[in-house]
Enzyme design. Structure first.
Site, PDB file in Angstrom:
ATOM      1  N   TYR A 168      -5.378   9.228  15.381  1.00  0.00           N
ATOM      2  CA  TYR A 168      -5.533   9.292  13.920  1.00  0.00           C
ATOM      3  C   TYR A 168      -5.643   7.880  13.371  1.00  0.00           C
ATOM      4  O   TYR A 168      -4.826   7.015  13.675  1.00  0.00           O
ATOM      5  CB  TYR A 168      -4.322   9.979  13.284  1.00  0.00           C
ATOM      6  CG  TYR A 168      -4.305   9.950  11.764  1.00  0.00           C
ATOM      7  CD1 TYR A 168      -4.822  11.016  11.033  1.00  0.00           C
ATOM      8  CD2 TYR A 168      -3.777   8.869  11.070  1.00  0.00           C
ATOM      9  CE1 TYR A 168      -4.810  10.995   9.638  1.00  0.00           C
ATOM     10  CE2 TYR A 168      -3.762   8.834   9.687  1.00  0.00           C
ATOM     11  CZ  TYR A 168      -4.276   9.899   8.980  1.00  0.00           C
ATOM     12  OH  TYR A 168      -4.276   9.873   7.597  1.00  0.00           O
TER      13      TYR A 168
ATOM     14  N   HIS B 270       5.781   9.685   1.743  1.00  0.00           N
ATOM     15  CA  HIS B 270       4.330   9.697   1.942  1.00  0.00           C
ATOM     16  C   HIS B 270       3.582  10.830   1.240  1.00  0.00           C
ATOM     17  O   HIS B 270       2.370  10.749   1.078  1.00  0.00           O
ATOM     18  CB  HIS B 270       4.026   9.766   3.445  1.00  0.00           C
ATOM     19  CG  HIS B 270       2.830   8.960   3.850  1.00  0.00           C
ATOM     20  ND1 HIS B 270       1.756   8.735   3.034  1.00  0.00           N
ATOM     21  CD2 HIS B 270       2.543   8.317   4.994  1.00  0.00           C
ATOM     22  CE1 HIS B 270       0.846   8.017   3.668  1.00  0.00           C
ATOM     23  NE2 HIS B 270       1.309   7.735   4.870  1.00  0.00           N
TER      24      HIS B 270
ATOM     25  N   SER C 253      -6.390   6.250   9.408  1.00  0.00           N
ATOM     26  CA  SER C 253      -6.540   6.622   8.012  1.00  0.00           C
ATOM     27  C   SER C 253      -7.762   5.959   7.393  1.00  0.00           C
ATOM     28  O   SER C 253      -7.991   4.764   7.566  1.00  0.00           O
ATOM     29  CB  SER C 253      -5.283   6.217   7.235  1.00  0.00           C
ATOM     30  OG  SER C 253      -5.439   6.461   5.864  1.00  0.00           O
TER      31      SER C 253
ATOM     32  N   THR D 220      -6.919  10.486   1.579  1.00  0.00           N
ATOM     33  CA  THR D 220      -7.395   9.935   2.844  1.00  0.00           C
ATOM     34  C   THR D 220      -8.248  10.962   3.586  1.00  0.00           C
ATOM     35  O   THR D 220      -8.194  12.153   3.314  1.00  0.00           O
ATOM     36  CB  THR D 220      -6.224   9.541   3.780  1.00  0.00           C
ATOM     37  OG1 THR D 220      -5.479  10.709   4.107  1.00  0.00           O
ATOM     38  CG2 THR D 220      -5.327   8.504   3.131  1.00  0.00           C
TER      39      THR D 220
END
Length: 415
Positions: A240, A130, A242, A253
């Site tokens: 959270y 990621h 994105s 992001t």
């Protein structure tokens, strides 16, 4: 089309330094599959990539002290991606997700930008690292590759002449590296065994239904997650979501903070037995509308998470005192994400997901559209809502049930 292929197949390491065609690649894959599998006693070097960075760096230093090992690692490092041929089948969505997320961690190289994993039943998936990129970019690659494969003719079964022969890594390992591999295997097994996941498919709760009710799609789903957590634990949790910023040069992001005073008020209204349907609907619509506002702010660069991160980073980099806000209870609560959510959809994928980002976190990958009928074959092709939830054995099934219950509550209120 011609591609450059770098591969790590069942601990066989090789790289082709010239551009090759599909027939040649197929021939070399067949050559690999025709060979007997590595012995069970052979160390699985891919396990080293599961270690924390410092431990892996120490093991790597010992590994590259042997020239032949250094050359092998340089081949892997120079590859664009790795291919992992699995002996296991996907069977269903749940087992398929686990296979693509971690497998047994032995036939993986997690340092790569992405790994193309092919199961023995022919299904393929991508596991991507990621730090370099986000789901939007990987899904674009997946879609383009899938469409190209559909348009291309099947490769001939006739053997093609290959420019190189696949080579199995079989170099001697320093004792320190063998020890590191064993420790990594024990730690990986422990982590994998602590992980849990489950899926949910609900017909009817989709874009068309919510459009008729004049409420936003994503905001409605995010409020469902808020309500699910509130019903299960009795309080709001740091969340959270994105927000893609690829419209900006070097954009990655921003965070959409779905847990807001408005969402909390909505949850309180829904669990209040004395609240009327009208009061619940009003609170839901206010929360969804507010979510649309903060989503827009995040998408146009007006969010605050990344700015705060940059300020904290710069303070540390320049040797300045870290502002007190970063040590406040509120900021610490926000920093521990309990609900980590993300959504991507494509007709070219059966599903996707990700692991929880902390010990108390639920990882929620969700979408709407045509259902796959994973748990009920009669739902295949029906419009609806689907999600996969993961956690470190934090009653994942219970949270799935809470989401299902929250969906029913919202449908009751909206009618």
């Amino acid at each position: 089309k011609r591609v450059k292929l770098g591969s790590s197949l069942n601990d066989n390491l090789r790289i082709m330094e010239s551009f090759v065609g599909g027939a040649e690649i197929l021939s070399e894959v067949k050559a690999i599959l025709s060979k007997p599998p590595p012995s069970k006693d052979q160390p699985h070097l891919g396990l080293l990539t599961t270690l924390d960075r410092d431990a892996w760096a120490r093991a790597r230093e010992a590994l590259v002290a042997v020239p032949a090992n250094k050359a092998a690692l340089e081949e892997i490092d120079s590859a664009i991606f790795v291919v992992c041929l699995e002996d296991e089948k996907t069977h269903n969505m749940l087992t398929g997700q686990r296979l693509m997320l971690h497998g047994d961690a032995k036939n993986r190289w997690f340092d790569k930008s992405f790994q193309l994993i092919v199961a023995s039943d022919g299904k393929a998936g991508i596991n991507f690292e990621h730090s370099w990129g986000d789901g939007v970019a990987v899904l674009r690659y997946f879609n383009d590759t899938c469409q190209d494969a559909i348009k291309s003719a099947l490769l001939s079964e006739a053997p093609a002449k290959s420019k190189a022969t696949p080579v199995r890594f079989s170099n001697p390992l320093p004792p320190a590296v063998e020890s590191a591999v064993k420790e990594a295997g024990i730690a990986a097994d422990k982590l994998i065994n602590s992980y849990d996941s489950d899926v949910l498919e609900v017909p009817g709760f989709c874009a068309g239904y919510l459009k008729k009710k004049d409420v936003g799609l994503d905001g409605s789903l995010q409020m469902v997650f808020q309500l699910a957590h509130y019903k299960m634990y009795g309080h709001t949790a740091s969340t959270y979501e994105s927000a893609n910023q690829s419209a900006y040069k070097h954009g990655r992001t921003e965070t959409i903070r779905s847990a807001t005073p408005e969402s909390d008020a909505m949850c309180r209204a829904f669990v209040n037995k004395s609240a009327s349907i009208a009061e619940k609907e009003k609170a839901f619509r206010v929360a969804v509308k507010n979510h649309a506002r903060i989503t827009k702010e995040a998408l146009v660069g007006a969010g605050w998470d990344r700015i705060f991160f940059a300020l904290k980073h710069e303070a540390k980099t320049q040797g300045l005192p870290v502002p007190g806000v970063f040590n406040s209870p509120g900021y610490k609560t926000l920093s521990e994400v309990i609900l980590s959510t993300s959504t991507l959809a494509s007709p070219n994928i059966d599903g996707g997901g990700f692991g929880p980002v902390g010990p108390r976190c639920y990882g929620i990958g969700y979408t709407t559209g045509k259902l796959r009928g994973e748990l009920d074959a009669s739902l295949r092709g029906v419009d609806g809502f689907a999600c996969g939830v993961s956690s470190y054995k934090r009653n994942t099934r219970g949270f799935i049930d809470a989401i299902d219950s929250a969906l029913k509550d919202v449908r009751t209120v909206l009618g």
